[in-house]
Design an enzyme around this catalytic site. Structure first.
Site, PDB file in Angstrom:
ATOM      1  N   ARG A  52       0.860  -1.178   0.000  1.00 25.81           N
ATOM      2  CA  ARG A  52       0.000   0.000   0.000  1.00 25.81           C
ATOM      3  C   ARG A  52       0.899   1.231   0.000  1.00 25.81           C
ATOM      4  O   ARG A  52       2.105   1.129   0.095  1.00 25.81           O
ATOM      5  CB  ARG A  52      -0.991   0.013   1.176  1.00 25.81           C
ATOM      6  CG  ARG A  52      -0.555  -0.558   2.528  1.00 25.81           C
ATOM      7  CD  ARG A  52       0.460   0.218   3.308  1.00 25.81           C
ATOM      8  NE  ARG A  52       0.245   1.652   3.326  1.00 25.81           N
ATOM      9  CZ  ARG A  52       1.206   2.521   3.554  1.00 25.81           C
ATOM     10  NH1 ARG A  52       2.452   2.094   3.741  1.00 25.81           N
ATOM     11  NH2 ARG A  52       0.961   3.813   3.584  1.00 25.81           N
ATOM     12  N   GLY A  53       0.264   2.374  -0.215  1.00 24.29           N
ATOM     13  CA  GLY A  53       1.026   3.608  -0.401  1.00 24.29           C
ATOM     14  C   GLY A  53       1.015   3.953  -1.873  1.00 24.29           C
ATOM     15  O   GLY A  53       1.360   3.106  -2.706  1.00 24.29           O
ATOM     16  N   ALA A  54       0.614   5.175  -2.203  1.00 24.58           N
ATOM     17  CA  ALA A  54       0.384   5.520  -3.601  1.00 24.58           C
ATOM     18  C   ALA A  54       1.539   5.139  -4.524  1.00 24.58           C
ATOM     19  O   ALA A  54       1.341   4.399  -5.501  1.00 24.58           O
ATOM     20  CB  ALA A  54       0.044   7.010  -3.702  1.00 24.58           C
ATOM     21  N   ARG A  86      -7.465  -0.397  -6.966  1.00 30.82           N
ATOM     22  CA  ARG A  86      -7.880   0.640  -6.002  1.00 30.82           C
ATOM     23  C   ARG A  86      -8.097   1.924  -6.800  1.00 30.82           C
ATOM     24  O   ARG A  86      -7.390   2.184  -7.777  1.00 30.82           O
ATOM     25  CB  ARG A  86      -6.813   0.871  -4.908  1.00 30.82           C
ATOM     26  CG  ARG A  86      -6.624  -0.310  -3.976  1.00 30.82           C
ATOM     27  CD  ARG A  86      -5.615   0.001  -2.859  1.00 30.82           C
ATOM     28  NE  ARG A  86      -6.183   0.901  -1.841  1.00 30.82           N
ATOM     29  CZ  ARG A  86      -5.470   1.446  -0.859  1.00 30.82           C
ATOM     30  NH1 ARG A  86      -4.155   1.219  -0.786  1.00 30.82           N
ATOM     31  NH2 ARG A  86      -6.031   2.235   0.020  1.00 30.82           N
ATOM     32  N   GLN A 187      -1.996   2.809   9.855  1.00 32.43           N
ATOM     33  CA  GLN A 187      -0.715   2.912   9.145  1.00 32.43           C
ATOM     34  C   GLN A 187       0.316   3.696   9.966  1.00 32.43           C
ATOM     35  O   GLN A 187       1.496   3.399   9.951  1.00 32.43           O
ATOM     36  CB  GLN A 187      -0.896   3.601   7.783  1.00 32.43           C
ATOM     37  CG  GLN A 187      -1.595   2.778   6.719  1.00 32.43           C
ATOM     38  CD  GLN A 187      -3.092   3.029   6.660  1.00 32.43           C
ATOM     39  OE1 GLN A 187      -3.711   3.356   7.684  1.00 32.43           O
ATOM     40  NE2 GLN A 187      -3.701   2.865   5.500  1.00 32.43           N
ATOM     41  N   ASP A 228      -2.375  11.004  -2.366  1.00 27.17           N
ATOM     42  CA  ASP A 228      -2.758   9.928  -3.283  1.00 27.17           C
ATOM     43  C   ASP A 228      -3.158  10.462  -4.643  1.00 27.17           C
ATOM     44  O   ASP A 228      -3.066   9.744  -5.639  1.00 27.17           O
ATOM     45  CB  ASP A 228      -3.897   9.104  -2.669  1.00 27.17           C
ATOM     46  CG  ASP A 228      -3.396   8.310  -1.477  1.00 27.17           C
ATOM     47  OD1 ASP A 228      -3.382   8.863  -0.352  1.00 27.17           O
ATOM     48  OD2 ASP A 228      -2.980   7.151  -1.667  1.00 27.17           O
ATOM     49  N   ASN A 238      -5.862  12.453   0.248  1.00 26.37           N
ATOM     50  CA  ASN A 238      -4.923  11.720   1.079  1.00 26.37           C
ATOM     51  C   ASN A 238      -5.702  10.912   2.101  1.00 26.37           C
ATOM     52  O   ASN A 238      -6.934  10.956   2.157  1.00 26.37           O
ATOM     53  CB  ASN A 238      -3.934  12.676   1.756  1.00 26.37           C
ATOM     54  CG  ASN A 238      -2.719  11.940   2.323  1.00 26.37           C
ATOM     55  OD1 ASN A 238      -2.073  11.157   1.646  1.00 26.37           O
ATOM     56  ND2 ASN A 238      -2.441  12.190   3.605  1.00 26.37           N
ATOM     57  N   LYS A 239      -4.993  10.158   2.931  1.00 25.59           N
ATOM     58  CA  LYS A 239      -5.610   9.298   3.923  1.00 25.59           C
ATOM     59  C   LYS A 239      -6.673  10.017   4.736  1.00 25.59           C
ATOM     60  O   LYS A 239      -6.482  11.177   5.128  1.00 25.59           O
ATOM     61  CB  LYS A 239      -4.517   8.765   4.863  1.00 25.59           C
ATOM     62  CG  LYS A 239      -4.978   7.775   5.906  1.00 25.59           C
ATOM     63  CD  LYS A 239      -5.792   6.616   5.328  1.00 25.59           C
ATOM     64  CE  LYS A 239      -5.056   5.952   4.200  1.00 25.59           C
ATOM     65  NZ  LYS A 239      -5.918   5.221   3.272  1.00 25.59           N
TER      66      LYS A 239
HETATM   67  C1  LIG Z   1       3.511   7.961   0.029  1.00 29.61           C
HETATM   68  S1  LIG Z   1       2.056   7.060   0.400  1.00 29.61           S
HETATM   69  C2  LIG Z   1       0.814   8.185  -0.010  1.00 29.61           C
HETATM   70  C3  LIG Z   1      -0.506   7.859   0.656  1.00 29.61           C
HETATM   71  O1  LIG Z   1      -0.936   6.493   0.446  1.00 29.61           O
HETATM   72  C4  LIG Z   1      -1.538   6.005   1.677  1.00 29.61           C
HETATM   73  O2  LIG Z   1      -2.752   5.335   1.482  1.00 29.61           O
HETATM   74  P1  LIG Z   1      -2.877   3.718   1.755  1.00 29.61           P
HETATM   75  O3  LIG Z   1      -2.092   3.405   3.000  1.00 29.61           O
HETATM   76  O4  LIG Z   1      -4.368   3.497   1.904  1.00 29.61           O
HETATM   77  O5  LIG Z   1      -2.332   3.087   0.508  1.00 29.61           O
HETATM   78  C5  LIG Z   1      -1.778   7.257   2.476  1.00 29.61           C
HETATM   79  O6  LIG Z   1      -2.927   7.953   2.034  1.00 29.61           O
HETATM   80  C6  LIG Z   1      -0.509   8.017   2.149  1.00 29.61           C
HETATM   81  O7  LIG Z   1      -0.526   9.341   2.569  1.00 29.61           O
END
Ligand SMILES: CSC[C@H]1O[C@H](OP(=O)(O)O)[C@H](O)[C@@H]1O
Length: 337
Positions: A52-54, A86, A187, A228, A238-239
């Protein structure tokens, strides 16, 4: 500056004929790796937040295309399947569009592997550069608050917002780091604290609900987050929880920084209203660590992103530079093509 002492965990590892993913659902309790050998397995791993993570999901999807090419699978179908994993992080679509262009130009599996490797390498280089650009905005001895996980686990390495924090700590500009737990998936509590403790960076975990109280105390001068999808006017997805951090930051005179590579900027999306917000299964909210914590029969609403309007953002940091007080005109000037 030498950052090699910082966390060099690499959550996405290509192994010539399979993709090794560090299963982020299990951290920090257990470090278990998942080997993906098909595009379908990569798609499921993205959907399940194994990875996960953009930026990291874009990189993983690019390697998913390579797996499809190696196995002679229909590449158009693989692209469609991976793209649907996603909806919010545009890095996924950006990486797949890059792979699609190479496919259209006749690239074979080896050439597609070169493209995926380039995507991964470029992300790491961008993160190192953004770290220095963002850290330069921070006055020595500042306190900062971050949200979710934007570190090595969410990228090709070093991180976006967490990369600025690493660079800021290394340069003495950041004195104290606070990390929000980031309910419901945690996270921040599970992943950001894992990275910072491994780095030997002193950090304090706070409940998401303590953020405004922390800002009121004067302990932090910046909120630093990832992204994101950044729309053409600077509105940023974003989150979930980021938007309320921005509101509280503006109320308390705390600066708000978004850090993301240009692969997160989507000039085809005009503003934040046009960004699709991922809704995930309610059980993620009704349970903790796989244990149900809410009475049976209860329902939940589980959006996992929100949108911060550009007017609440003091700086957007990408590898192309720092945009202060983002708006449509400056976004067009920098990213308009
Ligand atoms: C550098 S990660 C950017 C962004 O992605 C994360 O979402 P997820 O954990 O659901 O994939 C989170 O929004 C981060 O800020």
């Amino acid at each position: 500056m030498d950052y090699d002492r910082y966390d060099r965990v690499r959550a996405v590892q290509w192994q010539s004929d399979h993709l090794r993913l560090l299963d982020q659902r299990l951290l920090p309790r257990e470090e278990r790796w998942m080997d993906c050998r098909t595009a379908a397995e990569v798609t499921q791993a993205i959907r399940d937040l194994v990875v996960r993570g953009a930026p990291a999901i874009g990189i993983a999807a690019a390697w998913g295309v390579v797996l499809a090419a190696q196995q002679g699978e229909p590449l158009d179908a693989a692209l469609v399947m991976l793209r649907a994993a996603r909806p919010t992080a545009v890095n996924l679509m950006w990486a797949l569009d890059r792979m699609k262009k190479r496919i259209a130009a006749g690239a074979d599996a080896a050439m597609l592997a070169g493209e995926a490797q380039a995507i991964q390498d470029e992300d790491l280089a961008a993160n190192r550069h953004m770290g220095e650009l963002g850290a330069a905005l921070i006055a020595p001895g500042s306190g900062v608050l971050t949200h979710c996980n934007t570190g090595s686990l969410a990228t090709a390495g070093f991180g976006t917002a967490l990369g600025v924090i690493r660079a800021g700590v290394a340069s003495g500009r950041i004195g104290q780091v606070y990390a929000g737990e980031t309910r419901p998936w945690q996270q921040g509590a599970r992943l950001t604290m894992y990275e910072l403790v491994r780095d030997g960076i002193s950090a304090r975990l706070i409940a998401d609900s303590a953020a405004a109280h922390l800002m009121k105390s004067g302990a932090v001068q910046w909120v630093i987050v990832g992204a994101d999808r950044i729309a053409a006017n600077g509105d940023t997805a974003n989150k979930i929880g980021t938007y309320q951090l921005a509101i509280a930051a503006r109320h308390h005179g705390v600066k708000f920084m978004v850090v993301a590579p240009s692969s997160t900027v989507d000039m085809a999306t005009p503003d934040g209203e046009a960004i699709e917000i991922e809704l995930r299964d309610a059980t993620e909210l009704l349970s903790t660590g796989g244990q149900r914590t809410v009475v049976e029969g209860a329902e939940a609403w589980n959006p996992v992103f929100d949108v911060t309007p550009a007017e609440l953002i003091d700086a957007i940091v990408t590898e192309r530079g720092v945009i202060e007080r983002p708006n449509a005109a400056v976004m067009q000037a920098v990213f308009g093509g």
